[in-house]
Structure formats: C-alpha cells, structure tokens
Design a protein around this motif. Sequence first.
Motif, PDB file in Angstrom:
ATOM      1  N   VAL A  82       0.829  -1.210   0.000  1.00  0.00           N
ATOM      2  CA  VAL A  82       0.000   0.000   0.000  1.00  0.00           C
ATOM      3  C   VAL A  82       0.864   1.261   0.000  1.00  0.00           C
ATOM      4  O   VAL A  82       0.572   2.230  -0.716  1.00  0.00           O
ATOM      5  CB  VAL A  82      -0.954  -0.018   1.209  1.00  0.00           C
ATOM      6  CG1 VAL A  82      -1.609   1.354   1.397  1.00  0.00           C
ATOM      7  CG2 VAL A  82      -2.039  -1.068   1.010  1.00  0.00           C
ATOM      8  N   ASP A  83       1.932   1.264   0.772  1.00  0.00           N
ATOM      9  CA  ASP A  83       2.773   2.466   0.840  1.00  0.00           C
ATOM     10  C   ASP A  83       3.450   2.738  -0.496  1.00  0.00           C
ATOM     11  O   ASP A  83       3.523   3.896  -0.945  1.00  0.00           O
ATOM     12  CB  ASP A  83       3.822   2.313   1.938  1.00  0.00           C
ATOM     13  CG  ASP A  83       3.233   2.434   3.330  1.00  0.00           C
ATOM     14  OD1 ASP A  83       2.171   3.067   3.471  1.00  0.00           O
ATOM     15  OD2 ASP A  83       3.830   1.884   4.278  1.00  0.00           O
ATOM     16  N   ALA A  84       3.945   1.701  -1.155  1.00  0.00           N
ATOM     17  CA  ALA A  84       4.586   1.886  -2.455  1.00  0.00           C
ATOM     18  C   ALA A  84       3.567   2.354  -3.493  1.00  0.00           C
ATOM     19  O   ALA A  84       3.884   3.202  -4.343  1.00  0.00           O
ATOM     20  CB  ALA A  84       5.245   0.586  -2.916  1.00  0.00           C
ATOM     21  N   LEU A 150     -11.289  10.926  -3.443  1.00  0.00           N
ATOM     22  CA  LEU A 150     -12.715  10.638  -3.358  1.00  0.00           C
ATOM     23  C   LEU A 150     -13.042   9.256  -3.929  1.00  0.00           C
ATOM     24  O   LEU A 150     -13.849   8.515  -3.356  1.00  0.00           O
ATOM     25  CB  LEU A 150     -13.506  11.726  -4.089  1.00  0.00           C
ATOM     26  CG  LEU A 150     -15.029  11.613  -4.035  1.00  0.00           C
ATOM     27  CD1 LEU A 150     -15.545  11.680  -2.596  1.00  0.00           C
ATOM     28  CD2 LEU A 150     -15.672  12.722  -4.876  1.00  0.00           C
ATOM     29  N   ILE A 151     -12.408   8.899  -5.040  1.00  0.00           N
ATOM     30  CA  ILE A 151     -12.652   7.577  -5.632  1.00  0.00           C
ATOM     31  C   ILE A 151     -12.209   6.472  -4.667  1.00  0.00           C
ATOM     32  O   ILE A 151     -12.924   5.474  -4.467  1.00  0.00           O
ATOM     33  CB  ILE A 151     -11.930   7.448  -6.981  1.00  0.00           C
ATOM     34  CG1 ILE A 151     -12.614   8.349  -8.030  1.00  0.00           C
ATOM     35  CG2 ILE A 151     -11.915   5.997  -7.458  1.00  0.00           C
ATOM     36  CD1 ILE A 151     -11.859   8.456  -9.332  1.00  0.00           C
ATOM     37  N   LEU A 152     -11.050   6.638  -4.047  1.00  0.00           N
ATOM     38  CA  LEU A 152     -10.605   5.658  -3.058  1.00  0.00           C
ATOM     39  C   LEU A 152     -11.594   5.580  -1.892  1.00  0.00           C
ATOM     40  O   LEU A 152     -11.926   4.495  -1.410  1.00  0.00           O
ATOM     41  CB  LEU A 152      -9.209   6.026  -2.550  1.00  0.00           C
ATOM     42  CG  LEU A 152      -8.066   5.928  -3.565  1.00  0.00           C
ATOM     43  CD1 LEU A 152      -6.779   6.501  -2.970  1.00  0.00           C
ATOM     44  CD2 LEU A 152      -7.840   4.490  -4.015  1.00  0.00           C
ATOM     45  N   ALA A 153     -12.076   6.741  -1.458  1.00  0.00           N
ATOM     46  CA  ALA A 153     -13.025   6.775  -0.357  1.00  0.00           C
ATOM     47  C   ALA A 153     -14.353   6.133  -0.738  1.00  0.00           C
ATOM     48  O   ALA A 153     -14.996   5.483   0.097  1.00  0.00           O
ATOM     49  CB  ALA A 153     -13.249   8.218   0.092  1.00  0.00           C
ATOM     50  N   GLU A 154     -14.781   6.304  -1.980  1.00  0.00           N
ATOM     51  CA  GLU A 154     -16.025   5.671  -2.435  1.00  0.00           C
ATOM     52  C   GLU A 154     -15.948   4.149  -2.291  1.00  0.00           C
ATOM     53  O   GLU A 154     -16.907   3.495  -1.879  1.00  0.00           O
ATOM     54  CB  GLU A 154     -16.292   6.033  -3.893  1.00  0.00           C
ATOM     55  CG  GLU A 154     -16.735   7.464  -4.128  1.00  0.00           C
ATOM     56  CD  GLU A 154     -16.810   7.772  -5.617  1.00  0.00           C
ATOM     57  OE1 GLU A 154     -17.444   6.996  -6.356  1.00  0.00           O
ATOM     58  OE2 GLU A 154     -16.217   8.772  -6.043  1.00  0.00           O
ATOM     59  N   VAL A 155     -14.805   3.594  -2.672  1.00  0.00           N
ATOM     60  CA  VAL A 155     -14.638   2.141  -2.542  1.00  0.00           C
ATOM     61  C   VAL A 155     -14.603   1.759  -1.066  1.00  0.00           C
ATOM     62  O   VAL A 155     -15.158   0.729  -0.652  1.00  0.00           O
ATOM     63  CB  VAL A 155     -13.370   1.674  -3.266  1.00  0.00           C
ATOM     64  CG1 VAL A 155     -13.194   0.163  -3.124  1.00  0.00           C
ATOM     65  CG2 VAL A 155     -13.417   2.060  -4.743  1.00  0.00           C
ATOM     66  N   ILE A 166      -8.635  -2.535   1.571  1.00  0.00           N
ATOM     67  CA  ILE A 166      -7.443  -2.067   0.854  1.00  0.00           C
ATOM     68  C   ILE A 166      -7.636  -0.634   0.381  1.00  0.00           C
ATOM     69  O   ILE A 166      -6.689   0.160   0.364  1.00  0.00           O
ATOM     70  CB  ILE A 166      -7.098  -3.017  -0.321  1.00  0.00           C
ATOM     71  CG1 ILE A 166      -5.680  -2.708  -0.817  1.00  0.00           C
ATOM     72  CG2 ILE A 166      -8.098  -2.922  -1.456  1.00  0.00           C
ATOM     73  CD1 ILE A 166      -5.174  -3.732  -1.823  1.00  0.00           C
ATOM     74  N   ALA A 167      -8.876  -0.256   0.046  1.00  0.00           N
ATOM     75  CA  ALA A 167      -9.137   1.124  -0.372  1.00  0.00           C
ATOM     76  C   ALA A 167      -8.964   2.085   0.793  1.00  0.00           C
ATOM     77  O   ALA A 167      -8.395   3.171   0.639  1.00  0.00           O
ATOM     78  CB  ALA A 167     -10.545   1.241  -0.953  1.00  0.00           C
ATOM     79  N   ALA A 173      -2.847   6.070   3.204  1.00  0.00           N
ATOM     80  CA  ALA A 173      -1.460   6.214   2.752  1.00  0.00           C
ATOM     81  C   ALA A 173      -1.320   7.346   1.742  1.00  0.00           C
ATOM     82  O   ALA A 173      -0.353   8.117   1.777  1.00  0.00           O
ATOM     83  CB  ALA A 173      -0.972   4.892   2.149  1.00  0.00           C
ATOM     84  N   PHE A 174      -2.285   7.449   0.818  1.00  0.00           N
ATOM     85  CA  PHE A 174      -2.247   8.515  -0.182  1.00  0.00           C
ATOM     86  C   PHE A 174      -2.344   9.877   0.487  1.00  0.00           C
ATOM     87  O   PHE A 174      -1.594  10.809   0.151  1.00  0.00           O
ATOM     88  CB  PHE A 174      -3.395   8.317  -1.170  1.00  0.00           C
ATOM     89  CG  PHE A 174      -3.500   9.370  -2.238  1.00  0.00           C
ATOM     90  CD1 PHE A 174      -2.589   9.427  -3.281  1.00  0.00           C
ATOM     91  CD2 PHE A 174      -4.512  10.312  -2.197  1.00  0.00           C
ATOM     92  CE1 PHE A 174      -2.677  10.403  -4.270  1.00  0.00           C
ATOM     93  CE2 PHE A 174      -4.620  11.290  -3.181  1.00  0.00           C
ATOM     94  CZ  PHE A 174      -3.703  11.335  -4.217  1.00  0.00           C
ATOM     95  N   GLN A 175      -3.239  10.005   1.449  1.00  0.00           N
ATOM     96  CA  GLN A 175      -3.447  11.320   2.078  1.00  0.00           C
ATOM     97  C   GLN A 175      -2.303  11.697   3.009  1.00  0.00           C
ATOM     98  O   GLN A 175      -2.103  12.892   3.290  1.00  0.00           O
ATOM     99  CB  GLN A 175      -4.784  11.330   2.822  1.00  0.00           C
ATOM    100  CG  GLN A 175      -5.967  11.244   1.875  1.00  0.00           C
ATOM    101  CD  GLN A 175      -7.293  11.554   2.530  1.00  0.00           C
ATOM    102  OE1 GLN A 175      -8.032  12.424   2.121  1.00  0.00           O
ATOM    103  NE2 GLN A 175      -7.600  10.824   3.601  1.00  0.00           N
ATOM    104  N   ARG A 176      -1.546  10.724   3.485  1.00  0.00           N
ATOM    105  CA  ARG A 176      -0.365  11.054   4.293  1.00  0.00           C
ATOM    106  C   ARG A 176       0.759  11.614   3.427  1.00  0.00           C
ATOM    107  O   ARG A 176       1.683  12.254   3.959  1.00  0.00           O
ATOM    108  CB  ARG A 176       0.118   9.821   5.058  1.00  0.00           C
ATOM    109  CG  ARG A 176      -0.688   9.522   6.309  1.00  0.00           C
ATOM    110  CD  ARG A 176      -0.072   8.425   7.164  1.00  0.00           C
ATOM    111  NE  ARG A 176      -0.449   7.089   6.733  1.00  0.00           N
ATOM    112  CZ  ARG A 176       0.358   6.228   6.154  1.00  0.00           C
ATOM    113  NH1 ARG A 176       1.625   6.565   5.917  1.00  0.00           N
ATOM    114  NH2 ARG A 176      -0.047   5.020   5.796  1.00  0.00           N
TER     115      ARG A 176
END
Length: 219
Positions: A82-84, A150-155, A166-167, A173-176
């Motif tokens: 996820v981090d990568a 938002l798309i990640l959050a929707e999932v 995983i979403a 991770a993306f928002q960090r």
Amino acid sequence: MAEYVLLASGRDADVFVLDESRVLRRYRHGGDTAQEAALMAYVAAEGYPVPRVYVADGPDLVLERLDGETLLASMLAERTDVDAAADLLVDLHDRLHALPARFGTDPTDRVLHLDLHPQNVMVTSRGPVVIDWRNTAEGPADLDVAVTALILAEVAVGPGTPLADIARNGLDAFQRRAEPPRASQLRRAVDLRRADPALSVAEKAALADAAALVRTRAG
C-alpha cells in the motif's frame, strides 16, 4: 466489427486485442476520441508515461498493447504494498501537474487526469503507465488530487465491497503523502462524480460519506 478477442471491460469501454503490439479501446456509447488522443500525445511528448496512440476514429482508439498488470492487481497479489502504491500515485500526480496546461490562461491551471486511481495505472516492464484519459480536463492540481482521494473513499465506504479494506488503507497512505486539496476542490470533485453517468444511484448516494473521509485544507 471484426471478431476481436476481448481483453478487458470497464464501465464505459471495452478493450480488444488487435495483435501482439496493439489493442482497440472502443467506447460503448459512442463519442469522439480525438481530444483524448491529442491530450495523450501532448503529455507523451513531455515525457509522461501513457500508451502510444496509433489511431483515433470516432469512439475507437488504437493503442499500444501494454504488458504487466494494473496497480490494483499488483496490490491484490501482494507484489506492491500500500505504501509503495501511494508513493507511485502521488508521484504520477506530481509529474502530471508539473506540465503546463495546453489551453488555459490561468498560470495555475494544469493538465488533470480526473480518474487517476490504481485501476488506471499499469505496472509494466517500462515502468508505470497511466491509462484511460477520457475524463481529462484543465484546472487546479488539487482538484485532481481530490478526485483520486474521493474515488478511493467511495470504494472504502461501498457496501459489501471486498476492496473496502485495501481502499481505506490506500486512502490513508495517499493522504499522508499528498498535499490535502482545498475544501472547494473536494466539493467540485463530488459534483463531478455525481454527474458521472457511469455511477449507480447507490454509488452517488454514498458520495457524502466518501467525502467525509477525505482530508482537506481551507479554501
């Protein structure tokens, strides 16, 4: 249409094998792919990783056939953690938003993908390649970041989806790593998603819950 082998299907397009080096991407509901092809040619000329475009004709795009797999598939197979994956998404945003807009007169305008998530990144032998430029536009870079989050959050909030965990981890991770979008750009992202005919009624109803997961800054 000739009898091509179906390679993949998305919400609004199908991809068929033409030969070892080319695929046909055909939009089911028609449309003109000329603008999409022109944008892909523009970012490719600037060194951004996209498939080569051979032909754009009405709803059809003849594209380079990529090897490898989607970033999502790589994550699910535990070949990319996820981090990568988050590092890669942020890097692809940063590289795209370093390019000047083609037409915009506002100096802050940038090329926006507006659908840049793990299913639209291919992990290939020549590195990551970004696909599906149907929604491209120009505007502030943080609108693009807001749409991805938002798309990640929707999932993550989707009922009964096997990808929710995983979403949610991917969103965190993306928002960090990414600078939070302005609240005004998250509102625009919600409006864009709500207007998307490919989203179901249930998916649109979940947008408010999804937006609540996205971190923003003032503005």
